[in-house]
Design an enzyme around this catalytic site. Structure first.
Site, mmCIF file in Angstrom:
data_model
loop_
_atom_site.group_PDB
_atom_site.id
_atom_site.type_symbol
_atom_site.label_atom_id
_atom_site.label_comp_id
_atom_site.label_asym_id
_atom_site.label_seq_id
_atom_site.Cartn_x
_atom_site.Cartn_y
_atom_site.Cartn_z
ATOM 1 C CE1 TYR A 131 3.917 -6.338 3.378
ATOM 2 C CE2 TYR A 131 3.012 -8.557 3.387
ATOM 3 C CZ TYR A 131 3.190 -7.341 2.765
ATOM 4 O OH TYR A 131 2.651 -7.132 1.514
ATOM 5 C CG ASP A 134 -1.987 -1.053 1.181
ATOM 6 O OD1 ASP A 134 -2.341 -1.483 0.069
ATOM 7 O OD2 ASP A 134 -2.461 -1.469 2.258
#
Length: 248
Positions: free
Chosen positions: A109, A51
């Site tokens: 992540y 994002d």
């Protein structure tokens, strides 16, 4: 020739990875540079669409190139075009049909929190400065509740397919742990088969609330079971998040 490339980038000045007309994106800049070097249209597939503001250490992309393409020369030329925000770390010929997204087994992540009273200007763009003391043991106890196969509706935004059906928010989390790089720098790593929109930032926000004693560790299991997005009001900021690795 199908090419597999590993790409690192600082996402601070980009509107995410996916090409989006009218705004600057990682995928847009990378596609343009590859097209210029290869002298043919390039269509990129990535392992995970990060994002706006999110970084990557080892994003994986796949695309087609001429059979005689000089991949080392391509890497050098594209890195000169895109430095310093984007860098191709490696580029190699891949098996025919390799797909960076669909062939991936898991993604990891890492979220970084600077947990000290005074901010650090040198970490300001890659770590969330959180000045209140955080209890790492409490955050790890809470994180254990999300490992396994669950419906993560409490941590993900609703998304729909092209025909209007709501996408599943069931995911398999393989591990989720906090560690301390030093007294102040905390790292949260989470590995899953895949992630839904804003899932990692929502989970991180809830865990930080627990670490700050706003919520008890057992609240994590209750939030997960509620399947209600309103249960997680604290969304961690994007600049502390980095796509760390992809496994195949």
């Amino acid at each position: 020739m199908r090419v597999r490339a590993t790409v690192a980038y600082h996402g601070g000045s980009f509107h995410g990875f996916a090409i989006n007309r009218g705004v600057r994106t990682i995928g847009g800049d990378l596609t343009e540079a590859l097209t210029r070097y290869l002298q043919q249209p390039v269509e990129l597939t990535c392992a995970g669409r990060t994002d706006t503001g999110v970084h990557a250490r080892a994003q994986v992309v796949s695309f087609d190139a001429p059979d005689d393409a000089d991949l080392l020369g391509m890497r050098t030329a594209v890195n000169r075009m895109l430095a310093p925000a984007i860098a191709i770390r490696s580029a190699d010929a891949a098996p025919e049909g390799f797909d960076a997204r669909f062939d991936a087994a898991s993604r990891t992540y890492r979220y970084t929190v600077l947990n000290q009273e005074v901010p650090d200007p040198f970490l300001a763009s890659t770590a969330w400065h959180y000045y209140r003391p955080l209890n790492v043991d409490a955050m790890n106890a809470a994180a254990a509740a999300i490992v396994g196969k669950h419906d993560f509706s409490s941590f993900c935004r609703r998304q729909h397919t092209a025909d209007g059906n709501e996408k599943s928010r069931v995911r398999v989390v393989h591990r989720a742990t906090w560690s301390a790089a030093d007294e102040a720098l905390l790292r949260f790593e989470i590995e899953a088969s895949s992630f839904c929109h804003r899932m990692v930032r929502s989970i991180t926000g809830a865990l930080v609330d627990i670490g700050a004693a706003r919520l008890p560790p057992e609240a994590m299991a209750a939030i997960l079971a509620a399947k209600d997005r309103s249960e997680v009001p604290n969304l961690a900021p994007p600049h502390g998040l980095c796509l760390w690795s992809v496994t195949y």
